[in-house]
Design a protein around this motif. Structure first.
Motif, PDB file in Angstrom:
ATOM      1  N   VAL A  45     -25.323 -11.752 -32.156  1.00 38.76           N
ATOM      2  CA  VAL A  45     -25.590 -11.374 -30.777  1.00 38.76           C
ATOM      3  C   VAL A  45     -24.288 -10.891 -30.144  1.00 38.76           C
ATOM      4  N   LEU A  47     -22.635 -10.985 -27.008  1.00 41.66           N
ATOM      5  CA  LEU A  47     -22.752 -11.702 -25.738  1.00 41.66           C
ATOM      6  C   LEU A  47     -22.300 -10.846 -24.560  1.00 41.66           C
ATOM      7  N   ARG A  49     -22.735  -7.664 -24.111  1.00 43.03           N
ATOM      8  CA  ARG A  49     -23.829  -6.771 -23.695  1.00 43.03           C
ATOM      9  C   ARG A  49     -24.895  -7.535 -22.911  1.00 43.03           C
ATOM     10  N   ILE A  50     -25.225  -8.746 -23.386  1.00 43.93           N
ATOM     11  CA  ILE A  50     -26.203  -9.566 -22.666  1.00 43.93           C
ATOM     12  C   ILE A  50     -25.671  -9.879 -21.268  1.00 43.93           C
ATOM     13  N   ASP A  53     -26.085  -6.924 -18.931  1.00 49.30           N
ATOM     14  CA  ASP A  53     -27.492  -6.780 -18.528  1.00 49.30           C
ATOM     15  C   ASP A  53     -27.877  -7.808 -17.474  1.00 49.30           C
ATOM     16  N   VAL A  54     -27.475  -9.064 -17.689  1.00 53.43           N
ATOM     17  CA  VAL A  54     -27.848 -10.134 -16.767  1.00 53.43           C
ATOM     18  C   VAL A  54     -27.159  -9.952 -15.410  1.00 53.43           C
ATOM     19  N   PRO A  81     -30.708 -14.536 -28.485  1.00 53.06           N
ATOM     20  CA  PRO A  81     -30.441 -13.666 -27.329  1.00 53.06           C
ATOM     21  C   PRO A  81     -31.275 -14.011 -26.099  1.00 53.06           C
ATOM     22  N   ASP A  82     -32.522 -14.412 -26.290  1.00 52.88           N
ATOM     23  CA  ASP A  82     -33.372 -14.748 -25.140  1.00 52.88           C
ATOM     24  C   ASP A  82     -32.874 -15.998 -24.425  1.00 52.88           C
ATOM     25  N   ARG A  85     -29.641 -15.206 -22.557  1.00 54.38           N
ATOM     26  CA  ARG A  85     -29.981 -14.499 -21.313  1.00 54.38           C
ATOM     27  C   ARG A  85     -30.446 -15.511 -20.259  1.00 54.38           C
TER      28      ARG A  85
END
Length: 191
Positions: A45, A47, A49-50, A53-54, A81-82, A85
């Motif tokens: 993952v 992190l 990039r997540i 997005d968040v 990833p979920d 997030r």
């Protein structure tokens, strides 16, 4: 026959209550999984990039607060990833709830050779010292003076800690009433 504005108010309240109950059910389901020992999926993952997005999503939650990224390094870890997030959104949601509209919320993601360090810092109302040891207790709500948001479940931080622990990390919260709160998370990275 109800007047249109009264009907709109009733529908708005029903919608808010439905959202609150949906959030509560989702939170309880996450904790039931934790209690059942269900292990999260693990894959590579990004992190950073997540987090981007968040933060973009959390800007819609803000009520005038400045939401800023102070540092952002590329971080790869093995994780879900979920759930990551969900973790980030819970932390930013808390920061928004307890930071005045004129306040600032800062996020930083940095790494060393073995771990990533994620921090979420706000200059909100803070957490009283007596409440700080209990912030990871399920359903715990701090001093009512902090409870400007009646919709919280008191499950966000317990779930966040479970997600962090499932990723082999640790999480600490420091706070000064009237000056704000900082959440620090350490997570092992892919080396």
């Amino acid at each position: 026959e109800l007047p249109a504005e009264e009907r709109a108010e009733i529908l708005g309240e029903a919608s808010r209550e439905t959202h609150r109950l949906s959030q509560l059910v989702g939170d309880l389901l996450a904790l039931a999984r934790a209690d059942a020992g269900i292990v999260l999926q693990r894959r590579r993952v990004e992190l950073d990039r997540i987090l981007l997005d968040v933060v973009a999503d959390a800007r819609y939650l803000a009520r005038g607060q400045r939401l800023e990224i102070d540092a952002l390094e590329p971080v790869i870890l093995m994780g879900d990833p979920d759930r990551l997030r969900q973790l980030l959104l819970a932390l930013l949601d808390n920061a928004v709830k307890y930071t005045p509209a004129s306040g600032r919320i800062a996020v930083a993601l940095v790494k060393n050779s073995t771990h990533a360090r994620l921090t979420v810092t706000d200059d909100g109302v803070g957490i009283p010292a007596a409440d700080l040891p209990h912030v990871f207790d399920r359903f715990y709500r701090a001093d009512p003076a902090r409870s400007r948001d009646p919709g919280g479940t008191g499950l966000g931080l317990p779930i966040a800690r479970w997600i962090v622990e499932q990723h082999g990390g640790d999480m600490t919260v420091t706070s000064e009433p009237g000056s704000g709160t900082q959440v620090r998370i350490q997570l092992p990275i892919v080396t």
